[in-house]
Design a protein around this motif. Structure first.
Motif, short mmCIF file in Angstrom:
data_model
loop_
_atom_site.label_atom_id
_atom_site.label_comp_id
_atom_site.label_asym_id
_atom_site.label_seq_id
_atom_site.Cartn_x
_atom_site.Cartn_y
_atom_site.Cartn_z
N LYS A 146 71.48 -49.69 46.28
CA LYS A 146 71.95 -49.43 47.64
C LYS A 146 70.91 -48.58 48.36
N ALA A 147 70.66 -48.92 49.62
CA ALA A 147 69.62 -48.21 50.38
C ALA A 147 69.91 -46.72 50.47
N GLY A 148 71.20 -46.37 50.59
CA GLY A 148 71.57 -44.98 50.71
C GLY A 148 71.30 -44.16 49.46
N ALA A 149 71.06 -44.82 48.32
CA ALA A 149 70.80 -44.12 47.06
C ALA A 149 69.32 -43.91 46.80
N LEU A 150 68.46 -44.39 47.69
CA LEU A 150 67.03 -44.29 47.47
C LEU A 150 66.51 -42.89 47.78
N SER A 151 65.37 -42.57 47.18
CA SER A 151 64.68 -41.34 47.54
C SER A 151 64.19 -41.45 48.98
N TYR A 152 63.85 -40.30 49.56
CA TYR A 152 63.41 -40.29 50.95
C TYR A 152 62.17 -41.16 51.15
N GLY A 153 61.20 -41.04 50.24
CA GLY A 153 59.98 -41.84 50.36
C GLY A 153 60.26 -43.32 50.29
N ASN A 154 61.15 -43.73 49.39
CA ASN A 154 61.48 -45.15 49.28
C ASN A 154 62.27 -45.64 50.49
N GLN A 155 63.08 -44.78 51.09
CA GLN A 155 63.75 -45.18 52.32
C GLN A 155 62.75 -45.41 53.44
N ARG A 156 61.72 -44.55 53.51
CA ARG A 156 60.67 -44.75 54.50
C ARG A 156 59.98 -46.10 54.29
N ARG A 157 59.66 -46.39 53.03
CA ARG A 157 58.98 -47.65 52.73
C ARG A 157 59.87 -48.85 53.04
N LEU A 158 61.15 -48.73 52.72
CA LEU A 158 62.07 -49.84 53.00
C LEU A 158 62.18 -50.10 54.49
N GLU A 159 62.17 -49.05 55.29
CA GLU A 159 62.26 -49.26 56.74
C GLU A 159 61.05 -50.03 57.25
N ILE A 160 59.88 -49.75 56.68
CA ILE A 160 58.68 -50.50 57.08
C ILE A 160 58.80 -51.96 56.66
N VAL A 161 59.26 -52.20 55.42
CA VAL A 161 59.42 -53.57 54.94
C VAL A 161 60.41 -54.33 55.81
N ARG A 162 61.52 -53.69 56.15
CA ARG A 162 62.52 -54.36 56.99
C ARG A 162 61.94 -54.72 58.36
N ALA A 163 61.14 -53.82 58.93
CA ALA A 163 60.50 -54.12 60.21
C ALA A 163 59.54 -55.30 60.07
#
Length: 261
Positions: A146-163
């Protein structure tokens, strides 16, 4: 990251911001700000806190209307439209405050964006490989988290991937290195450069990490009190007396360890 978009035979359009002004009540936040970014170019936007950087990115992505001036992508005016129309025109973005679908998995977050791309930009969607995108940012092994369970750095990376799954011509990154350590920031430099190489898209980056900005960007604009006060190559900006006065000097002082008296 194996995703590659075929070159546009017409040549890359430019993202051009011309004389944009924005006020909130009696407070002027942007004053005739102008900048441009070409396809395949990495451009930085720096300045002190409160300079208007995020407001300018919000104006470019039509998250907020502008009072004067305009933003154009090629021959298409995208300012004062909607964020959805900007995305379908080819402008994707991340946010200073991360905005993921916390209850969806990593993969589902990306697939939501790809669904929009298939609808609005079908010519780009066929070249997007979700697994390749996730793997390129080190997220494939945790694609079912789940995205909400990711570390802060991985959430940043996921937001870039989603964009990126929106198939953009231009990607706006608002504080992508915020909260990252030196190792993560160095990896992010390589990732941003690979984005440009793999997608051929232009990238506009806001960040306070001067090492990151000076390393990854080819041109930099400096914003202070709503005005563009300087622009040029990283070396030109680094040596500009006005930039040293309003920003670089203050940043160095802020980061200098306190001395006991």
């Amino acid at each position: 990251m194996q995703t590659r978009t075929p070159p546009d035979p017409r040549g890359p359009a430019r993202l051009v911001v011309s004389g944009v002004s924005k006020s909130f009540g009696g407070l002027s936040v942007l004053r005739s700000a102008s900048l441009d970014c070409g396809g395949g170019e990495i451009v930085g936007l720096i300045g002190p806190n409160g300079a208007g950087k995020s407001t300018l990115i919000n104006a470019i992505s039509s998250l907020m209307p502008v009072d004067e001036g305009e933003v154009r992508l090629g021959d298409r005016r995208i300012s004062n439209t909607t964020p959805q129309l900007c995305a379908s025109a080819g402008v994707a973005r991340t946010f200073q405050n991360i905005k993921l679908f916390a209850r969806l998995t990593v993969r589902q977050n990306v697939e939501v964006a790809l669904t929009s791309c298939r609808r609005d930009r079908p010519d780009r969607a066929g070249a997007i490989d979700v697994d390749a995108l996730l793997d390129g940012f080190g997220l494939l092994a945790i694609a079912d988290w789940k995205a909400g369970a990711l570390s802060y750095g991985n959430q940043r990376r996921l937001e870039i991937v989603r964009a990126l799954a929106l198939g953009p011509d231009f990607l706006l990154l608002d504080e992508p290195a915020a909260g990252m350590n030196a190792v993560e920031t160095t990896a992010l430099i390589g990732s941003v450069q690979r984005i440009r190489d793999a997608f051929g898209c232009g990238v506009i980056v806001i960040d306070h990490d001067l090492r990151f900005i000076m390393t990854v960007c080819e041109r930099i604009y400096v914003l202070d009190m709503g005005e563009i006060v300087a622009s040029g190559t990283p070396e030109e900006v680094r040596r500009n007396p006005r930039v040293i006065e309003v920003y670089i000097g203050n940043e160095r002082a802020r980061r200098r360890p306190a001395t006991a008296h």
